[in-house]
Motif scaffolding. Structure first.
Motif, PDB file in Angstrom:
ATOM      1  N   VAL A  10      -9.172  -2.729  -8.434  1.00 34.32           N
ATOM      2  CA  VAL A  10      -7.958  -2.099  -7.804  1.00 34.32           C
ATOM      3  C   VAL A  10      -8.092  -2.016  -6.279  1.00 34.32           C
ATOM      4  N   THR A  11      -7.122  -2.389  -5.467  1.00 36.80           N
ATOM      5  CA  THR A  11      -7.146  -2.304  -4.045  1.00 36.80           C
ATOM      6  C   THR A  11      -6.055  -1.272  -3.655  1.00 36.80           C
ATOM      7  N   VAL A  12      -5.993  -0.769  -2.725  1.00 34.87           N
ATOM      8  CA  VAL A  12      -5.072   0.013  -1.974  1.00 34.87           C
ATOM      9  C   VAL A  12      -4.825  -0.335  -0.653  1.00 34.87           C
ATOM     10  N   LEU A  25     -10.278   0.114  -4.229  1.00 37.58           N
ATOM     11  CA  LEU A  25     -10.416   1.645  -4.776  1.00 37.58           C
ATOM     12  C   LEU A  25     -11.930   2.398  -4.755  1.00 37.58           C
ATOM     13  N   VAL A  32     -12.104   6.410  -3.012  1.00 36.95           N
ATOM     14  CA  VAL A  32     -12.255   7.627  -3.840  1.00 36.95           C
ATOM     15  C   VAL A  32     -12.976   8.802  -2.954  1.00 36.95           C
ATOM     16  N   TYR A  43     -11.523   9.732   0.123  1.00 32.36           N
ATOM     17  CA  TYR A  43      -9.923  10.574  -0.087  1.00 32.36           C
ATOM     18  C   TYR A  43     -10.469  11.898  -0.456  1.00 32.36           C
ATOM     19  N   TRP A  50     -15.455  10.356 -10.090  1.00 39.88           N
ATOM     20  CA  TRP A  50     -14.417   9.160 -10.287  1.00 39.88           C
ATOM     21  C   TRP A  50     -15.042   8.145 -11.116  1.00 39.88           C
ATOM     22  N   THR A 108      -6.397   3.283 -12.456  1.00 37.64           N
ATOM     23  CA  THR A 108      -5.534   3.086 -11.453  1.00 37.64           C
ATOM     24  C   THR A 108      -5.652   3.968 -10.292  1.00 37.64           C
ATOM     25  N   ALA A 109      -5.091   3.589  -8.985  1.00 39.65           N
ATOM     26  CA  ALA A 109      -5.330   4.400  -7.887  1.00 39.65           C
ATOM     27  C   ALA A 109      -4.618   5.757  -7.974  1.00 39.65           C
ATOM     28  N   GLU A 110      -3.216   5.694  -8.825  1.00 43.53           N
ATOM     29  CA  GLU A 110      -2.456   7.034  -8.811  1.00 43.53           C
ATOM     30  C   GLU A 110      -3.273   8.109  -9.772  1.00 43.53           C
ATOM     31  N   PHE A 132      -6.257   9.587  -7.647  1.00 42.25           N
ATOM     32  CA  PHE A 132      -6.032  10.396  -6.455  1.00 42.25           C
ATOM     33  C   PHE A 132      -5.519  11.567  -7.131  1.00 42.25           C
TER      34      PHE A 132
END
Length: 381
Positions: free
Chosen positions: A152-154, A159, A163, A166, A323, A335-337, A340
């Motif tokens: 996954v990338t944001v 990602l 994490v 963040y 994480w 997933t990123a969602e 976070f």
């Protein structure tokens, strides 16, 4: 006292490497591997103890993830040394039995996960967390989740590189809110995965990141640096191409990072960078430890005496480790969602717990970690 301490001497270069297992839960422990010239057994011992605290701190009885023990590894070599990769491979080969059976490891200061994965694969190891897979009923599904999460990338950043930082940003904002500290500006020392992501999410929360220090020096922007532009111009060692800076930005010496006025200071690079003398130079109203062990105890006493709270590393930067295990054990989707959202909830609850009483944050967080560790030991041994 640690359960296990290994000191390894490279037969080719004479470089030393270390593994320390501070504690075991269900026979396994977790903690990264760092490359740093000057790394010592004492340093790795302290980092391993910190990992025991991180693991225990995020224990939530409703989660599938049950905290592991704490461990750490370190090699006394500059990651930019041409010999570093060969030294790393010889070290990893030597400690492979411990990795297979007990020590779940990953990237830390000076080491990228893809580099470590490549070495593990060359030695016939499917991942650097094989000991944890032995605890799972469906390891195949766990591997699929971890592979998906790693891909996954944001907004151009992977990602796994987001994490932890963040979480540091969330810790800063939650503590500032709980303690009534107005945070409008920040300085971040280090622009790797922790520092870069912390800067990104502080900026997105409306905090002007007015200073960033990397390996090559200090970058200042009185109205706030363009963090996204800098992230896009960052190399694998967290060094920013200065051509990405704007005309109004300034360049200075790396050691000047403590001299930039800001409400928030985030040391997110090396250990032991704030001693008593440096503590007297800190201009911030809040210090949040993105790196492991950046503040010496005597320096923290100086800061607390000046009314500057310090959010300890094992609370502030706990989310990289957590994480991994939330994904592996199936507490969140890859997933990123989901990542976070889980970090938001857990960090909010942790900060609420450690700010409930008027105690230094380190003391309160240590008490919470030790209480959780006792619960885990009672239930799982």
């Amino acid at each position: 006292m640690s359960l296990l301490e290994i000191t390894w001497t490279d037969p080719v270069s004479g470089r030393r490497g270390y593994v320390v297992i501070d504690s075991l839960v269900r026979g396994v422990a977790s903690g990264g591997l760092r490359l740093r010239e000057g790394c010592t057994l004492e340093e790795v011992r302290g980092l391993a103890r910190g990992m025991s605290l991180k693991e225990a701190l995020v224990y939530r009885p409703g989660d599938r993830y049950i905290p592991l023990g704490g461990a750490k590894g370190g090699i006394d070599v500059d990651p930019l040394d041409p010999q570093a990769h060969a030294v790393l491979k010889r070290f990893f080969t030597a400690v492979l039995p411990v990795v297979r059976a007990q020590w779940n490891t990953g990237e830390d200061f000076g080491l990228r996960q893809d580099t470590l994965d490549g070495i593990a694969a060359s030695l016939g190891l499917a991942s650097t967390v094989e000991a944890a897979f032995a605890l799972l009923d469906e390891p195949g599904r766990a591997r699929e989740r971890l592979r998906a999460a790693m891909a996954v990338t944001v907004d151009g950043v992977a990602l796994p590189d987001l994490v932890g930082g963040y979480g540091v940003a969330r810790a800063a904002l939650e503590v500032a809110g709980a303690r009534g500290i107005r945070v409008e500006t920040a300085v971040v020392q280090g622009f790797g995965s922790i520092g870069g992501a912390a800067a990104r999410y502080l900026a997105r929360a409306g905090v002007a990141v007015v200073g960033v220090a990397d390996r090559d020096g200090l970058m200042r922007g009185p109205a706030g640096l363009d963090v996204e532009r800098m992230l896009a111009a960052r190399d694998t060692h967290g060094v920013v191409d200065r051509a990405a800076l704007r005309p109004g930005d300034h360049i200075g010496a790396r050691e000047e990072w403590l001299d930039v006025p800001a409400d928030l200071l985030v040391p997110a690079a090396m250990s032991y960078v704030i001693g008593p003398e440096q503590a007297t130079r800190v201009l911030a109203r809040l210090v949040v430890e993105g790196a492991n062990l950046p503040t010496l105890p005597e320096a923290e006493s100086v800061l607390l005496g000046r009314g500057v709270p310090v959010v300890p590393d094992f609370l502030a930067n706990v989310m990289t480790n957590a994480w991994w295990w939330w994904v592996l054990f199936g507490d969140i989707e890859p997933t990123a969602e989901a990542a976070f959202a889980k970090i938001d909830v857990v960090m909010r609850d942790l900060v609420a717990a450690v700010t409930r009483d008027d105690l230094p944050l380190r003391k309160a967080a240590l008490g919470l970690a030790e209480s959780n560790a006792a619960l885990v030991a009672e239930r799982f041994g």
